[in-house]
Design an enzyme around this catalytic site. Sequence first.
Site, PDB file in Angstrom:
ATOM      1  N   PRO A  10      37.393  62.832  62.239  1.00 16.55           N
ATOM      2  CA  PRO A  10      36.243  61.918  62.245  1.00 16.55           C
ATOM      3  C   PRO A  10      36.244  60.919  61.090  1.00 16.55           C
ATOM      4  O   PRO A  10      36.649  61.241  59.975  1.00 16.55           O
ATOM      5  CB  PRO A  10      35.040  62.859  62.134  1.00 16.55           C
ATOM      6  CG  PRO A  10      35.582  64.140  61.606  1.00 16.55           C
ATOM      7  CD  PRO A  10      36.985  64.233  62.114  1.00 16.55           C
ATOM      8  N   ASN A  11      35.794  59.729  61.427  1.00 20.51           N
ATOM      9  CA  ASN A  11      35.577  58.611  60.494  1.00 20.51           C
ATOM     10  C   ASN A  11      36.868  57.934  60.047  1.00 20.51           C
ATOM     11  O   ASN A  11      36.815  56.917  59.356  1.00 20.51           O
ATOM     12  CB  ASN A  11      34.747  59.049  59.267  1.00 20.51           C
ATOM     13  CG  ASN A  11      33.384  59.565  59.677  1.00 20.51           C
ATOM     14  OD1 ASN A  11      32.655  58.858  60.359  1.00 20.51           O
ATOM     15  ND2 ASN A  11      33.051  60.782  59.310  1.00 20.51           N
ATOM     16  N   ARG A  18      36.083  51.846  54.982  1.00 17.54           N
ATOM     17  CA  ARG A  18      35.378  53.043  54.524  1.00 17.54           C
ATOM     18  C   ARG A  18      35.817  53.430  53.103  1.00 17.54           C
ATOM     19  O   ARG A  18      37.003  53.690  52.879  1.00 17.54           O
ATOM     20  CB  ARG A  18      35.743  54.172  55.487  1.00 17.54           C
ATOM     21  CG  ARG A  18      35.223  55.514  55.106  1.00 17.54           C
ATOM     22  CD  ARG A  18      35.822  56.607  55.994  1.00 17.54           C
ATOM     23  NE  ARG A  18      35.276  57.883  55.606  1.00 17.54           N
ATOM     24  CZ  ARG A  18      35.881  59.037  55.764  1.00 17.54           C
ATOM     25  NH1 ARG A  18      37.071  59.099  56.331  1.00 17.54           N
ATOM     26  NH2 ARG A  18      35.309  60.144  55.365  1.00 17.54           N
ATOM     27  N   TYR A  23      40.119  55.865  50.019  1.00 11.89           N
ATOM     28  CA  TYR A  23      41.040  55.820  51.157  1.00 11.89           C
ATOM     29  C   TYR A  23      41.886  54.557  51.231  1.00 11.89           C
ATOM     30  O   TYR A  23      42.723  54.426  52.125  1.00 11.89           O
ATOM     31  CB  TYR A  23      40.245  56.000  52.462  1.00 11.89           C
ATOM     32  CG  TYR A  23      39.418  57.269  52.449  1.00 11.89           C
ATOM     33  CD1 TYR A  23      40.034  58.511  52.263  1.00 11.89           C
ATOM     34  CD2 TYR A  23      38.036  57.235  52.596  1.00 11.89           C
ATOM     35  CE1 TYR A  23      39.285  59.673  52.223  1.00 11.89           C
ATOM     36  CE2 TYR A  23      37.277  58.392  52.554  1.00 11.89           C
ATOM     37  CZ  TYR A  23      37.908  59.614  52.371  1.00 11.89           C
ATOM     38  OH  TYR A  23      37.172  60.775  52.333  1.00 11.89           O
ATOM     39  N   ASN A  75      45.364  65.092  60.113  1.00  9.85           N
ATOM     40  CA  ASN A  75      44.363  64.888  59.062  1.00  9.85           C
ATOM     41  C   ASN A  75      43.030  65.253  59.707  1.00  9.85           C
ATOM     42  O   ASN A  75      42.447  64.430  60.427  1.00  9.85           O
ATOM     43  CB  ASN A  75      44.349  63.449  58.561  1.00  9.85           C
ATOM     44  CG  ASN A  75      43.339  63.266  57.431  1.00  9.85           C
ATOM     45  OD1 ASN A  75      42.505  64.136  57.201  1.00  9.85           O
ATOM     46  ND2 ASN A  75      43.418  62.138  56.749  1.00  9.85           N
ATOM     47  N   ALA A  78      36.776  65.470  57.814  1.00  9.17           N
ATOM     48  CA  ALA A  78      35.686  66.396  57.448  1.00  9.17           C
ATOM     49  C   ALA A  78      35.826  67.755  58.133  1.00  9.17           C
ATOM     50  O   ALA A  78      35.363  68.776  57.596  1.00  9.17           O
ATOM     51  CB  ALA A  78      34.338  65.765  57.787  1.00  9.17           C
ATOM     52  N   GLU A  99      49.292  69.524  57.293  1.00 12.33           N
ATOM     53  CA  GLU A  99      47.945  69.010  56.998  1.00 12.33           C
ATOM     54  C   GLU A  99      48.086  67.830  56.038  1.00 12.33           C
ATOM     55  O   GLU A  99      48.781  67.939  55.021  1.00 12.33           O
ATOM     56  CB  GLU A  99      47.122  70.135  56.352  1.00 12.33           C
ATOM     57  CG  GLU A  99      45.736  69.721  55.925  1.00 12.33           C
ATOM     58  CD  GLU A  99      45.012  70.862  55.177  1.00 12.33           C
ATOM     59  OE1 GLU A  99      45.494  72.029  55.199  1.00 12.33           O
ATOM     60  OE2 GLU A  99      43.988  70.566  54.546  1.00 12.33           O
ATOM     61  N   HIS A 101      46.139  64.565  53.879  1.00 14.26           N
ATOM     62  CA  HIS A 101      44.932  63.891  53.396  1.00 14.26           C
ATOM     63  C   HIS A 101      45.324  62.660  52.597  1.00 14.26           C
ATOM     64  O   HIS A 101      46.254  62.720  51.775  1.00 14.26           O
ATOM     65  CB  HIS A 101      44.090  64.814  52.510  1.00 14.26           C
ATOM     66  CG  HIS A 101      43.623  66.030  53.237  1.00 14.26           C
ATOM     67  ND1 HIS A 101      42.589  65.989  54.157  1.00 14.26           N
ATOM     68  CD2 HIS A 101      44.068  67.300  53.228  1.00 14.26           C
ATOM     69  CE1 HIS A 101      42.421  67.203  54.657  1.00 14.26           C
ATOM     70  NE2 HIS A 101      43.306  68.016  54.121  1.00 14.26           N
ATOM     71  N   ARG A 108      37.960  65.924  43.970  1.00 13.24           N
ATOM     72  CA  ARG A 108      36.683  65.386  44.452  1.00 13.24           C
ATOM     73  C   ARG A 108      35.627  66.504  44.445  1.00 13.24           C
ATOM     74  O   ARG A 108      35.698  67.399  43.613  1.00 13.24           O
ATOM     75  CB  ARG A 108      36.896  64.776  45.838  1.00 13.24           C
ATOM     76  CG  ARG A 108      37.926  63.623  45.804  1.00 13.24           C
ATOM     77  CD  ARG A 108      38.143  63.006  47.165  1.00 13.24           C
ATOM     78  NE  ARG A 108      36.908  62.404  47.670  1.00 13.24           N
ATOM     79  CZ  ARG A 108      36.761  61.955  48.926  1.00 13.24           C
ATOM     80  NH1 ARG A 108      37.770  62.026  49.779  1.00 13.24           N
ATOM     81  NH2 ARG A 108      35.611  61.428  49.306  1.00 13.24           N
TER      82      ARG A 108
HETATM   83  C1  DQA Z   1      40.181  63.236  54.040  1.00 12.18           C
HETATM   84  C2  DQA Z   1      39.436  64.083  53.007  1.00 12.18           C
HETATM   85  C3  DQA Z   1      38.226  64.762  53.633  1.00 12.18           C
HETATM   86  O1  DQA Z   1      37.540  65.548  52.654  1.00 12.18           O
HETATM   87  C4  DQA Z   1      37.262  63.729  54.174  1.00 12.18           C
HETATM   88  O2  DQA Z   1      36.176  64.363  54.830  1.00 12.18           O
HETATM   89  C5  DQA Z   1      37.919  62.735  55.058  1.00 12.18           C
HETATM   90  C6  DQA Z   1      39.250  62.248  54.731  1.00 12.18           C
HETATM   91  C7  DQA Z   1      41.349  62.445  53.428  1.00 12.18           C
HETATM   92  O3  DQA Z   1      42.207  61.994  54.182  1.00 12.18           O
HETATM   93  O4  DQA Z   1      41.399  62.272  52.201  1.00 12.18           O
HETATM   94  O5  DQA Z   1      37.309  62.233  56.001  1.00 12.18           O
HETATM   95  O6  DQA Z   1      40.727  64.120  55.017  1.00 12.18           O
END
Ligand code: DQA
Length: 149
Positions: A10-11, A18, A23, A75, A78, A99, A101, A108
């Site tokens: 998501p997002n 964003r 990011y 990825n 959240a 995984e 990120h 963080r």
């Molecule tokens: C994320 C890190 C997560 O904590 C966050 O909720 C994201 C992006 C990253 O790519 O750094 O949406 O996965």
Amino acid sequence: MAKFLILHGPNLNLLGQREPEHYGQVTLAEIDQRLADLAAARGHHTEHLQSNSETVLVERIQEAPRQDVSFILINPAAFTHTSVAIRDALAAVAIPFIEVHLSNVHAREAFRRQSYFSDLAVGVVVGFGRRSYEMALEAAIDHVTQGTA
Ligand code: DQA
């Protein structure tokens, strides 16, 4: 030729606008294109899905064995910190995954240090922005072709 499934949670559709301090400026389309090009240069193929829905991600993972997916980059965004359902889907299909990120989740908020995925993953790449995905894909290709991460 191996097939790599790239899943974004998501997002991540909002990348580029964003929270650029976490990011960067890169868009998801640019990341996906770069991964497709990197895979093609090594004779492989990528498929890509971004979803804001846990259900859609679980269903795509369940389909992966029937579509000859060799490896998954995910990825979970959240959902990293919340989703037993996506974790269980990955465990059920038993397709190796990395995984990924963009941000360094360990630098963080404390809740971002908890992942439902890391202990099942072949490996975890965090904190290198768009390069996290590229490094993960390089490692995934090595894993599939040479049996090493
Ligand atoms: C994320 C890190 C997560 O904590 C966050 O909720 C994201 C992006 C990253 O790519 O750094 O949406 O996965």
